[in-house]
Design an enzyme around this catalytic site. Structure first.
Site, PDB file in Angstrom:
ATOM      1  N   CYS A  27       0.840  -1.202   0.000  1.00  0.00           N
ATOM      2  CA  CYS A  27       0.000   0.000   0.000  1.00  0.00           C
ATOM      3  C   CYS A  27       0.874   1.251   0.000  1.00  0.00           C
ATOM      4  O   CYS A  27       2.100   1.172   0.040  1.00  0.00           O
ATOM      5  CB  CYS A  27      -0.912   0.021   1.227  1.00  0.00           C
ATOM      6  SG  CYS A  27       0.006   0.034   2.791  1.00  0.00           S
ATOM      7  N   CYS A  30       3.329   1.583   2.815  1.00  0.00           N
ATOM      8  CA  CYS A  30       4.587   0.853   2.591  1.00  0.00           C
ATOM      9  C   CYS A  30       5.537   1.685   1.743  1.00  0.00           C
ATOM     10  O   CYS A  30       6.738   1.768   2.018  1.00  0.00           O
ATOM     11  CB  CYS A  30       4.306  -0.477   1.895  1.00  0.00           C
ATOM     12  SG  CYS A  30       3.300  -1.630   2.837  1.00  0.00           S
ATOM     13  N   CYS A  94      47.166 -13.157  -8.317  1.00  0.00           N
ATOM     14  CA  CYS A  94      47.461 -13.082  -6.892  1.00  0.00           C
ATOM     15  C   CYS A  94      46.290 -12.439  -6.152  1.00  0.00           C
ATOM     16  O   CYS A  94      45.297 -12.025  -6.761  1.00  0.00           O
ATOM     17  CB  CYS A  94      48.737 -12.278  -6.639  1.00  0.00           C
ATOM     18  SG  CYS A  94      48.605 -10.541  -7.125  1.00  0.00           S
ATOM     19  N   CYS A  97      45.223  -9.005  -7.311  1.00  0.00           N
ATOM     20  CA  CYS A  97      44.356  -9.013  -8.495  1.00  0.00           C
ATOM     21  C   CYS A  97      42.912  -9.254  -8.080  1.00  0.00           C
ATOM     22  O   CYS A  97      41.991  -8.578  -8.547  1.00  0.00           O
ATOM     23  CB  CYS A  97      44.792 -10.111  -9.464  1.00  0.00           C
ATOM     24  SG  CYS A  97      46.442  -9.911 -10.148  1.00  0.00           S
ATOM     25  N   ASP A 495      17.683 -33.852  18.074  1.00  0.00           N
ATOM     26  CA  ASP A 495      16.277 -34.231  18.122  1.00  0.00           C
ATOM     27  C   ASP A 495      16.257 -35.763  18.239  1.00  0.00           C
ATOM     28  O   ASP A 495      17.239 -36.426  17.902  1.00  0.00           O
ATOM     29  CB  ASP A 495      15.581 -33.771  16.839  1.00  0.00           C
ATOM     30  CG  ASP A 495      14.164 -34.282  16.744  1.00  0.00           C
ATOM     31  OD1 ASP A 495      13.402 -34.084  17.695  1.00  0.00           O
ATOM     32  OD2 ASP A 495      13.826 -34.900  15.720  1.00  0.00           O
ATOM     33  N   ASP A 696      15.582 -33.247  11.720  1.00  0.00           N
ATOM     34  CA  ASP A 696      15.153 -33.613  10.372  1.00  0.00           C
ATOM     35  C   ASP A 696      13.723 -33.197  10.043  1.00  0.00           C
ATOM     36  O   ASP A 696      13.275 -33.379   8.926  1.00  0.00           O
ATOM     37  CB  ASP A 696      15.278 -35.129  10.168  1.00  0.00           C
ATOM     38  CG  ASP A 696      14.224 -35.901  10.958  1.00  0.00           C
ATOM     39  OD1 ASP A 696      13.783 -35.381  11.999  1.00  0.00           O
ATOM     40  OD2 ASP A 696      13.862 -37.008  10.534  1.00  0.00           O
ATOM     41  N   ASP A 700      11.747 -28.846  13.529  1.00  0.00           N
ATOM     42  CA  ASP A 700      13.130 -28.602  13.940  1.00  0.00           C
ATOM     43  C   ASP A 700      13.725 -27.371  13.257  1.00  0.00           C
ATOM     44  O   ASP A 700      14.776 -26.881  13.676  1.00  0.00           O
ATOM     45  CB  ASP A 700      14.025 -29.815  13.605  1.00  0.00           C
ATOM     46  CG  ASP A 700      13.627 -31.054  14.384  1.00  0.00           C
ATOM     47  OD1 ASP A 700      13.244 -30.912  15.558  1.00  0.00           O
ATOM     48  OD2 ASP A 700      13.698 -32.157  13.817  1.00  0.00           O
TER      49      ASP A 700
END
Length: 803
Positions: A27, A30, A94, A97, A495, A696, A700
């Site tokens: 809007c 924002c 190097c 560079c 976990d 997993d 988590d």
């Protein structure tokens, strides 16, 4: 390579105007907020937001760092549309560079960040969406280097068996006649060549084979900076020029001591060092090349009953791909017909083949051993597991580790400081009265021994070797920061379900109250239908075995960490923890004593109750899960590294304690809601621990993100993998200790490499300035400093997981 977040308008990028795409604006309020935030950035004259194009136009009095504007927009609570480009850069020799290319790229309007990996000769550039790569390439070329998109660069690569060793051979052939007399002189053999012949041998080495140093050095001078090539060009030119001067001004009958051999040997040795360095760089990138070679080019697809080999790019999601015995599986997908053993070792690091049958998922690039499989395609292109692995390893190898910041600061001033030291050396020896000849040679030695190359290669070479060997055993490290930080871990939090246990729970006991066992299981299955929770899968499996059909449910609501609420035939049911029952006033009475006894044996328990129209406890169901065979090895391995272990579970205290005791885990924290896991991680961090979280599941993900390092099992969800810094490609918790071990070893290699890179210069330059070294020895030291740094990093390839 580019990844774009949205199709926003192209970025207008002039010296005083820049247009950046902004995300999440809804809007006018924002727009005003973004305008205000951007206008507050130093150097910005005016900011104007266009809601129609979701962009902000920025006018500046002078070029402003685009990352400051991005930060201002993000601080205001909005996103910035951006993309990332990979450029293959040529001509860098190097760290100086690399620093100059980074600086040039960051000056391009719309560039947020740029990072150079000297070991891969690649640039990673983050820009506002709409920035064309041509402007980035032009900036690199203006700085004196070449650049191209990787696809273009690959099309111009040297064919196999290229003759990049020929300049080294030519230089060596011309250097031998100049060097051999010096080596034989201590033995009383005098074969010194005439001065004109020395000049004849040295000139092609200096100006033909050594032309690369002049070209790169000149580009550095034009850019107002310096690099290794400039030092070599100045040093060898001084030795060559002094020799020519002495030859031209020599008196008749007097053969002066010339220094042609010094310039020739220095150039030869540096060419040799660069060739060896290039070969070593290719070895550090071997892991990426090995993964890329796994990509199949064709797939056998069945369409309308006809089997045909088509290009892998033409395969569509849903296609049926036929995989014959001995073939590499071409796509990610699900087996719909057939049974076979599949070798996934090149993807997961697991040496034993895995049985695949209908319903099982398979990963592209794995090898079908002995059966015919029909696979329904589930992912193609960049979304395949192999592509994501390659992308993750590439990102880790191209990113800069935090320790590299010190190196960048040193590299930025290295060459100017060396030039000053060389000048002071010449002046000092001149004032000391040794003559111009000795003063010039000592100054030349300072220029030749200075080595910014080793500094630039020390960190990326170790990171590439470490992440590469880790990827081969199924450990994917998201970025260099994760690799560096993992070595500091003091506490690993696990976990339980699916991480330390198989996550394949089975129903152990069914205890009904006032109803039959059949009815209790049917109600539980009705509520759990479609659930991916281990308890739900266990109940569904048991009802399927007993041929119990779930009923219809009108509304199911998940209660995070507590269980489920459901409406069946107008009755309100609860299925979950004792805490859920108590919160709704369901009395457990004597049943709770029996349940607690079962929980102490390590079983997980869920209660079922009807709460309306009448309140009634209907019973409980317990499930048991098997601890993974490698879980004990995981805890033992971490203890051997001096790391504390913690079990963080939403399960009941007795079940969690049973697992913790069996594995020897130091601390068990049970009955933790998903929302509270993050708070527990933060609590450990505030106590001074460096915490890694291993999980997993979706629940988590917040804890993985909150930990210092998140370690996700690839057998779990994509959300968990996205939140983690390290991903284990198979569900083996023993890999956690291996991941920390390779991190520690890689970090040690980085420190060793930086030590040697600095020591070469800290010791060598003063020795050269005081006249203790000669130019040829200095050239050898400079040439092999980079080779030794990369060679030390390559020792990581010997690392193996602990069995």
């Amino acid at each position: 390579m580019t990844t774009s977040t949205s199709s926003l308008p192209a970025v207008s990028a002039t010296a005083d105007r820049l247009t950046i795409g902004v995300q999440d604006m809804t809007c006018a309020s924002c727009a005003m907020r973004v305008e205000k935030a951007v206008a507050a950035v130093p150097g910005v004259i005016r900011a104007s937001v266009n809601l129609a194009t979701d962009s902000v136009s920025v006018e500046t009095a002078k070029p402003v760092d685009a990352s400051l504007i991005r930060h201002a927009i993000e601080q205001a609570g909005y996103g910035v549309a951006q993309q990332e480009w990979a450029l293959a850069v040529t001509g860098m020799t190097c760290a100086s560079c690399a620093g100059r290319v980074e600086k040039a790229l960051r000056k391009v309007p719309g560039v947020f960040d740029a990072s150079i990996n000297l070991a891969t000769d690649q640039a990673r550039v983050q820009t506002a969406a709409g920035i064309a790569p041509s402007s980035l390439i032009a900036a690199v070329e203006a700085a004196g280097y070449g650049a191209a998109l990787p696809a273009e660069a690959n099309s111009h690569e040297e064919p196999p068996g290229n003759k990049d060793w020929l300049p080294v051979l030519y230089a060596a052939v011309l250097a031998v006649p100049l060097t051999l007399p010096m080596l034989l002189e201590p033995f009383g053999i005098h074969l010194m060549l005439p001065g004109w012949l020395q000049w004849l041998l040295a000139t092609p080495v200096q100006f033909w084979l050594g032309a690369r140093f002049y070209r790169a050095g000149w580009h550095a001078v034009k850019a107002g900076t310096g690099n290794m090539d400039l030092l070599v060009a100045l040093g060898t030119s001084a030795a060559y020029g002094l020799s020519v001067y002495l030859l031209l001004t020599a008196h008749a009958g007097h053969a002066p001591h010339l220094y042609f051999e010094a310039s020739v040997v220095v150039i030869t040795l540096i060419l040799l060092g660069k060739w060896l360095e290039s070969r070593a760089k290719k070895q550090t990138a071997s892991a990426i090349r090995a993964l890329q070679k796994l990509r199949p080019e064709f797939a056998r697809v069945r369409r309308d009953g006809i089997d045909a080999d088509i290009a892998i790019d033409a395969v569509r999601i849903g296609d049926i791909v036929i995989v014959r015995p001995g073939e590499r599986i071409a796509v990610d997908g699900t087996v719909v017909e057939g049974m076979s053993q599949v070798d996934e070792s090149l993807i997961t690091g697991e040496s034993l083949p895995v049985t695949k049958q209908p319903g099982d998922k398979v990963t592209g690039a794995s090898i079908n051993a002995d059966g015919l499989l029909l696979v329904r395609t589930g992912a193609i292109g960049t979304e395949t597991v192999l592509s994501r692995i390659i992308r993750m390893v590439e990102n880790a190898q191209s990113a800069k580790a935090p320790i590299q910041r010190l190196v960048d600061k040193v590299s930025a001033v290295f060459v100017p400081i060396v030039l000053v030291i060389a000048l002071l050396t010449f002046v000092g020896w001149w004032i000391a009265g040794v003559g111009a000849e000795t003063a010039i040679i000592n100054a030349v030695t300072v220029l030749v021994i200075a080595c910014p190359c080793a500094l630039g290669l020390a960190t990326p070479a170790a990171i590439m070797a470490g992440t590469g060997v880790a990827a081969k055993v199924g450990i994917l490290i998201k970025d260099a920061e994760a690799l560096e930080n993992a070595h500091r871990i003091t506490t690993v939090v696990f976990d339980k379900t699916g991480t330390l246990t198989e996550g394949k729970a089975r129903v152990s006991e069914v205890q009904p109250y006032g109803i039959t066992e059949h009815e209790l299981l049917q109600l539980a299955a009705t509520i759990q239908r479609g659930s991916e929770h281990p308890f739900g899968r266990a109940v569904m499996q048991r009802t399927a075995e007993l041929q119990i059909t779930p009923g219809d449910v009108s509304a199911v609501q998940a209660l995070a960490g507590l269980g489920l609420s459901a409406i069946i035939d107008g009755r309100h049911y609860l299925l979950g923890t004792a805490r859920l029952m108590r919160e709704h006033g369901v009395a457990l009475d004597t049943a709770d004593t029996q349940a607690q006894e079962l929980e102490r044996t390590g079983r997980s328990l869920s209660w079922l109750a009807q709460v309306t129209p009448t309140q009634q406890l209907l019973g409980f169901i317990t499930t048991s899960d098997t601890i993974k065979d490698s879980a004990s090895r995981a805890v033992t391995g971490l203890h051997a590294l001096g790391i504390d272990t913690v079990l963080l579970s939403g399960d009941n205290q007795s079940a969690a304690d049973a697992v913790g005791t069996a594995l020897g885990i130091d601390q068990v924290i049970a009955q933790v809601l998903p929302a509270d896991k993050t708070a527990k991680i933060q609590e450990l961090k505030t106590q001074g621990y460096i915490v890694a979280m291993v999980g997993d599941g979706i629940n988590d993900a917040p804890a993985l993100a909150a930990a210092d390092i998140g370690i996700a099992m690839a057998t779990g969800t994509d959300v968990a993998m996205h939140a983690a810094g390290i991903t284990l490609m198979r569900g083996d918790p023993a890999l956690v200790a291996d991941a920390i071990d390779i991190s520690r070893r890689t970090y040690n290699k980085i420190r060793q490499n930086l030590f040697w890179a600095f020591i070469y210069n800290v010791v060598g330059i003063p020795l050269a300035a005081f006249g203790i070294l000669n130019p040829m020895f200095a050239g050898a030291a400079m040439a092999f400093s980079s080779v030794s740094v990369i060679g030390n990093a390559l020792l990581l390839r010997r690392w193996k997981t602990k069995k």
